[in-house]
Design an enzyme around this catalytic site. Structure first.
Site, PDB file in Angstrom:
ATOM      1  N   PHE A  79     -12.896  -5.610 -20.092  1.00  0.00           N
ATOM      2  CA  PHE A  79     -12.323  -4.779 -20.111  1.00  0.00           C
ATOM      3  C   PHE A  79     -10.762  -4.445 -21.107  1.00  0.00           C
ATOM      4  O   PHE A  79      -9.475  -3.809 -21.078  1.00  0.00           O
ATOM      5  CB  PHE A  79     -11.630  -4.156 -18.919  1.00  0.00           C
ATOM      6  CG  PHE A  79     -12.543  -4.720 -17.382  1.00  0.00           C
ATOM      7  CD1 PHE A  79     -14.058  -4.020 -17.014  1.00  0.00           C
ATOM      8  CD2 PHE A  79     -12.498  -5.517 -16.677  1.00  0.00           C
ATOM      9  CE1 PHE A  79     -14.671  -4.180 -16.717  1.00  0.00           C
ATOM     10  CE2 PHE A  79     -13.428  -6.182 -15.757  1.00  0.00           C
ATOM     11  CZ  PHE A  79     -14.763  -5.104 -15.539  1.00  0.00           C
ATOM     12  N   THR A 126     -29.181  -1.067 -16.494  1.00  0.00           N
ATOM     13  CA  THR A 126     -27.984  -1.524 -16.673  1.00  0.00           C
ATOM     14  C   THR A 126     -26.830  -0.478 -17.241  1.00  0.00           C
ATOM     15  O   THR A 126     -25.892  -0.602 -16.868  1.00  0.00           O
ATOM     16  CB  THR A 126     -27.849  -2.874 -17.473  1.00  0.00           C
ATOM     17  OG1 THR A 126     -28.714  -2.421 -19.080  1.00  0.00           O
ATOM     18  CG2 THR A 126     -29.157  -4.285 -17.331  1.00  0.00           C
ATOM     19  N   GLY A 140     -19.161   1.532 -22.590  1.00  0.00           N
ATOM     20  CA  GLY A 140     -18.623   1.026 -22.311  1.00  0.00           C
ATOM     21  C   GLY A 140     -17.147   1.521 -21.826  1.00  0.00           C
ATOM     22  O   GLY A 140     -16.950   1.709 -20.443  1.00  0.00           O
ATOM     23  N   GLU A 141     -16.799   2.480 -22.749  1.00  0.00           N
ATOM     24  CA  GLU A 141     -15.482   3.209 -22.016  1.00  0.00           C
ATOM     25  C   GLU A 141     -15.785   4.473 -22.233  1.00  0.00           C
ATOM     26  O   GLU A 141     -14.925   4.935 -20.622  1.00  0.00           O
ATOM     27  CB  GLU A 141     -14.780   2.886 -23.687  1.00  0.00           C
ATOM     28  CG  GLU A 141     -14.880   1.958 -24.781  1.00  0.00           C
ATOM     29  CD  GLU A 141     -13.881   1.158 -24.522  1.00  0.00           C
ATOM     30  OE1 GLU A 141     -14.944  -0.010 -25.136  1.00  0.00           O
ATOM     31  OE2 GLU A 141     -13.043   0.720 -23.871  1.00  0.00           O
ATOM     32  N   GLY A 163     -23.491   3.957 -26.841  1.00  0.00           N
ATOM     33  CA  GLY A 163     -22.607   2.671 -26.426  1.00  0.00           C
ATOM     34  C   GLY A 163     -21.710   3.876 -25.404  1.00  0.00           C
ATOM     35  O   GLY A 163     -21.933   4.806 -25.635  1.00  0.00           O
ATOM     36  N   GLN A 190     -22.750   0.338 -15.862  1.00  0.00           N
ATOM     37  CA  GLN A 190     -22.141   0.623 -16.536  1.00  0.00           C
ATOM     38  C   GLN A 190     -21.479   2.047 -16.696  1.00  0.00           C
ATOM     39  O   GLN A 190     -19.887   1.936 -15.985  1.00  0.00           O
ATOM     40  CB  GLN A 190     -22.299   0.630 -17.789  1.00  0.00           C
ATOM     41  CG  GLN A 190     -21.076  -0.290 -18.909  1.00  0.00           C
ATOM     42  CD  GLN A 190     -22.155  -0.820 -20.386  1.00  0.00           C
ATOM     43  OE1 GLN A 190     -23.070  -0.327 -20.716  1.00  0.00           O
ATOM     44  NE2 GLN A 190     -20.881  -1.451 -20.677  1.00  0.00           N
TER      45      GLN A 190
END
Ligand code: FES
Ligand code: FES
Lengths: 213, 776
Positions: free
Chosen positions: B255, B667, B737-738, B735, B671
């Site tokens: 993180f 996945t 992730g954030e 992407g 996420q």
């Protein structure tokens, strides 16, 4: 294995209010630590340490882990978690906090889920210890392991062994009958990756499949 | 663009995008997955840190006598005897060479800058002995009065030229925002605070250092980037980069806090050198709070000027936050405020104060998370003020191009995200009036917020070795934080090579492998997938060369440009009947294997052909291409608030994102869920409290620093908008992730407002704040 779930168990919340699940769990977990020092259990500790030759310094201990008795050399202050990870190279059980606050170290002791970081190895002698490494039968995964894979019940996997052991116990305790029950009774196992909804789905699937441990 | 694109070259449906189970799932559920503190090396010893109780002053004395007498103790390192380093970040040259954020290395002098600063490192033959011996150290200090936060009256505020490790400007101005504000018919001003948050990955930071030779070090490290750690270590130890090997096969979450090399890693390497045996050091949870950064305490003031129709005219943003004695770190909150809506004028300032604190660092969606909290709450206020639906107010200000640069978006599906999210959530059934919906005695609220995250410029390498028996080994020195890198890259390799995924082994997490950027800033999937895809193309080019020179091949004498590959078969593009399987070709040519390598670019570097940034994210060079590259999305939240107790429960959640190609539906969903939960934590419960007098954390453990537990989280719905973006990288991946946590705290706060009519602008929204806030 019989159901060893008794009122003094760490994981039993004292009230039904769903809001309070975590707080009461932690209170009880702290309570457990307190209990470990209370007179009746000190007696028990002495009884168990009597199995070792010495009460201070390194001594031999026998731990029955996943059905196999293994001998280690450790100190009375060695936790069950450190004994598993450092002495027996069973690193499946994880250390997330070492304080009974995260559940990553959850293992079964005589069928009951315990935080192995709050349990002394020396007191675990003569008991059946089950870790995540002992869940599968050879190549065949435990249904909950399979369900975790199917439902993606994890990301990093660090909390996963603890979630699995807690989940297995949760099913056995009869605390997986509803989604709400699972959420409540799994709230002692933190997951920072936030796999909670998938963990609930995995446990519920195994419950609904009628699996009996 | 000078690179081929996955879109054009994959024919037919493959496994990319499919909800494949994690390829590392079995290892993770059986306990076989080896994290960095789990290598049982021969002769392993244990390192334990002793840390400072005071936040400012000097060490007067350290009495090691009792500790040194303990059985099993091998060494005690303090500032008096730590083996010298070639470079430390404690001087400007060293700092520059090593790279932020480690701006300070302890155990180099007697000066104490922050509470929890390591003052000694004890090495013993067992963990118990090292832990006990550390408690026997007697350290005395000359304490001075520390500064705990920027709100301390003694704190000196200053305007930094740059923030976020020198990567964002301390002052930004577009048009005349002040004049536009002065003449705007509608003006709103609000102040937002954000508590200190800690990443708290379940796996604490850990290092196991072993010197293979006097000048060669291997480190098993919990890091998001093996290469960055390798570089920092090599620089500090005075070794060539190749003499340091960093391994991270499994990472228990990061993180952001594992995005850089931190002091404990260097100290462990030095201790291992000193004792001549491998040393393992695992931070305690308490030490985790002062060893690997945090999200800083901060106040934002946001002013908004708009027309009566709700059209933005001006935005002025100010942020004040605490930084460490040696760093100018502040998350760049203003970036998202500058680009989220069509607004002709914009101004932002940062103010910092030096506190006696460990430095703050990237925390999931650094800047975007708290920045979106401010802008998305204020947009909600504007909607209520003008009696416009919150989605409608956002549509009226929809940015058709990047307002900060005027560049077109590479792709943007935000309209679809709003529409689909609203539909899934049942937004149309929402009573627009705040405080008017009840479920029994509980107040029900529905809120939403926009999410966005940039595509950071980055590049990396990969290697593919294809065997004649139809297996392949794929390698890239990336890390898998748990986000699914192992799995999604296996899928990409499978489709790129025309093999089933079970025939692929993807290896990562080792500096021996081709260099990949840090996994952070949401760059991993986009960069690594592209580099693997490129490496596979290299393999096919090599095999094509062999085929066209082989008289026995159906492709003999064909032109390379006429040959294409489909599912492992090399064939003429115009006459696909003419061709052969790679296995037949390789066998005939006596080739056991063929190896290809490739460089993948992500972001502006892909579009322009200019070099990307090998270090990866957070370098703010994302806007150098022709297009502005961002993911967009929308979160929808329902809460139920107890009007008497002030408790908030999130009861429903919907997230819809447009983030380019989704490599694995399963996945990716996990996420997004995970990021939303991370954001719900920040919104409702996460706060590390620093004692204002002693500058020490008062709740640095998981019992007192609350993160969401299972019972805090409802079932969640996640969808993606199918998005084809040809500009960002060969795979079309943005992407996720954030972005998963951007806007989350605002969606929650907006739902709380809708439920109660109370606008809480101080995170986290705890019951006391709800009870203590007046309804508007
Ligand atoms: S490590 Fe035992 S509960 Fe956290
Ligand atoms: S899977 Fe990472 S902490 Fe649960």
């Amino acid at each position: 294995m019989t159901d060893h779930f008794t009122p003094d168990s760490a994981a039993q919340p004292d009230g039904p209010a769903p809001n309070d699940g975590r707080r009461s769990f932690i209170k009880q977990a702290t309570g457990l630590l307190g209990l470990a020092l209370a007179p009746p259990l000190v007696g028990q500790a002495e009884r168990l340490t009597a199995l070792s030759k010495k009460v201070a310094g390194v001594s031999e201990m026998k731990l029955k882990v996943n059905g196999t008795v293994r001998t280690i050399k450790a100190e009375p202050r060695t936790t069950l978690l450190d004994a598993l990870r450092e002495n027996l190279d069973l690193t499946g059980s994880k250390k997330g906090c070492d304080h009974g606050q995260c559940g990553a170290c959850t293992v079964l002791v005589d069928g009951r889920r315990v935080n192995s970081c709050l349990t002394l190895a020396v007191m675990s002698q003569g008991k059946e210890i089950t870790t995540v490494e002992g869940l599968a039968k050879g190549e065949e995964l435990h249904p909950l392991q399979q369900a975790f894979i199917e439902h993606d019940g994890f990301q990093c996997g660090y909390c996963t062994p603890g979630q699995l052991m807690s989940g297995v116990a949760c099913l056995k305790e009869g605390h997986a009958k509803t989604d709400g029950d699972v959420r409540e009774w799994m709230s002692g196992n933190l997951c920072r990756c936030g796999a909670y909804p998938n963990i609930v789905a995995a446990i519920r699937q195994v419950e609904k499949s009628g699996f009996k441990s | 663009m000078n690179e081929p694109a996955f879109f054009e070259t994959t024919a037919g449906p493959g496994v990319v995008g499919q909800p494949l189970n994690r390829v590392d799932g079995r290892d993770k559920v059986t306990g076989k997955a080896k994290y960095s503190a789990e290598y049982a090396l021969p002769g392993l010893t244990y390192g334990v840190l002793k840390t400072s109780d005071i936040a400012k002053g000097r060490i007067k004395s350290i009495d090691t006598t009792a500790a040194a007498k303990e059985p099993g103790v091998l060494a005690i390192y303090t500032h008096l005897n730590l083996p010298k380093l070639a470079k430390t970040p404690n001087d400007p040259d060293g700092k520059k060479a090593i790279g932020a954020p480690m701006g300070f290395l302890p155990l180099t002098s007697d000066v104490i800058y922050y509470a929890g600063q390591p003052v000694a490192l004890v090495v013993a033959d067992t963990f118990e002995r090292a832990t006990h011996a550390a408690t026997l150290l007697r350290v005395t200090y000359t304490a001075e009065q520390p500064i705990a936060t920027y709100t301390d009256p003694k704190a000196q505020l200053f305007n930094p030229e740059k923030v976020q490790d020198g990567k964002a400007d301390g002052y930004t101005r577009r048009g005349d925002a002040r004049a536009a504000m002065a003449s705007a018919p509608v003006k709103l001003t609000a102040v937002y605070t954000h508590a200190i948050n800690h990443h708290n990955p379940m796996e604490p930071g850990s290092t196991t250092a072993v010197w293979e030779a006097p000048d060669r070090l291997t480190v098993y490290e919990s890091t998001q980037g093996v290469t960055r750690t390798q570089k920092s270590l090599a620089t500090m130890l005075g070794l060539p980069q190749d003499q340091v090997r960093v391994v991270t096969k499994y990472l228990g979450g990061g993180f952001g806090c594992k995005g850089s090399c931190w002091p404990h890693t260097v100290l462990t390497a030095q201790a291992a050198k000193g004792v001549g045996r491998p040393v393992k050091l695992v931070l305690t949870r308490r030490q985790q709070f002062t060893s690997m950064g945090h999200r800083e305490d901060q106040t934002q003031t946001l002013m908004l000027g708009a027309s009566q129709e709700g059209k933005l005219l001006s935005l002025i943003h100010e942020k004040t936050s605490t930084t460490s004695p040696w760093d100018n770190y502040a998350e760049a909150n203003s970036k998202i405020i500058n680009i989220l809506y069509d607004c002709p004028t914009f101004e932002s300032h940062y103010q910092l104060a030096r506190g006696n604190v460990m430095t703050s660092t990237f925390t999931r969606a650094p800047g975007e998370a708290p920045g979106s909290f401010a802008i998305e709450c204020l947009m909600d206020d504007l909607a209520y003020q003008l009696n416009i639906d919150p989605i409608e107010i956002r549509l009226r200000n929809y940015a058709e191009k990047d307002p900060s640069t005027g560049r077109p978006w590479s792709s943007k599906s935000l309209r679809q995200c709003y529409a689909r999210g609203a539909e899934l959530f049942g937004w149309s059934k929402r009573n627009p009036k705040a405080g008017a919906t009840r479920n029994g005695r509980l107040l029900v609220g529905m809120g939403m917020a926009t999410a966005s995250y940039p595509v950071h410029n980055s590049q990396g390498m990969a290697r593919v070795r294809l065997y004649a028996d139809g297996h392949a080994v794929v390698q890239a020195g990336a890390t898998d934080l748990g986000t699914g890198t192992y799995t999604v890259i296996t899928q990409v390799a499978a489709d790129s090579l025309g093999l089933p995924p079970e025939k692929i082994r993807f290896e990562l997490g080792d500096t021996k492998l081709p260099t990949a950027p840090n996994s952070g800033g949401s760059v991993a999937a986009g960069t690594v997938s592209s580099s693997v895809y490129m490496a596979a193309q290299d393999v096919w080019q090599r095999l094509t060369k062999v085929a066209i020179q082989d008289p026995k091949s159906p492709l003999f004498k064909a032109k390379p440009e006429d040959v294409s590959v489909e599912k492992g078969r090399l064939q003429l593009t115009k006459n696909t009947a003419k061709g052969e399987d790679f296995m037949a070709l390789m066998k005939r040519a006596g080739m056991d294997d063929v190896e290809g390598s490739g460089q993948g670019k992500y972001g502006a570097g892909y579009e322009t052909g200019r070099p990307g940034n090998p270090a990866g994210p957070n370098n703010n060079t994302e806007s150098t291409g022709e297009h502005s590259m961002h993911s967009f999305g929308a979160h929808f939240c329902e809460v139920q608030v107890d009007p008497d107790l002030g408790t908030v429960r999130v009861t429903r959640w919907v997230s819809v994102h447009g983030a380019g190609r989704i490599l694995n539906a399963k996945t990716a969903r996990s996420q997004i869920i995970g990021g939303s939960i991370f954001g719900i934590g920040a919104a409702l419960m996460e706060a590390t409290l620093r004692d204002p007098h002693y500058a020490r954390y008062t709740n640095s453990d998981l019992g007192d620093y609350h993160i969401p537990v299972n019972a805090d989280i409802p079932e969640m719905t996640v969808e993606f908008i199918d998005e084809h973006d040809p500009f960002i990288n060969a795979m079309g991946v943005k992407g996720i992730g954030e972005i998963s946590m951007v806007g989350v705290s605002a969606a929650v706060a907006n739902a709380v407002f809708h439920a109660t009519g109370k606008r809480v602008r101080d995170l986290p929204i705890t019951p006391d704040k709800i009870l203590g806030t007046k309804s508007v």
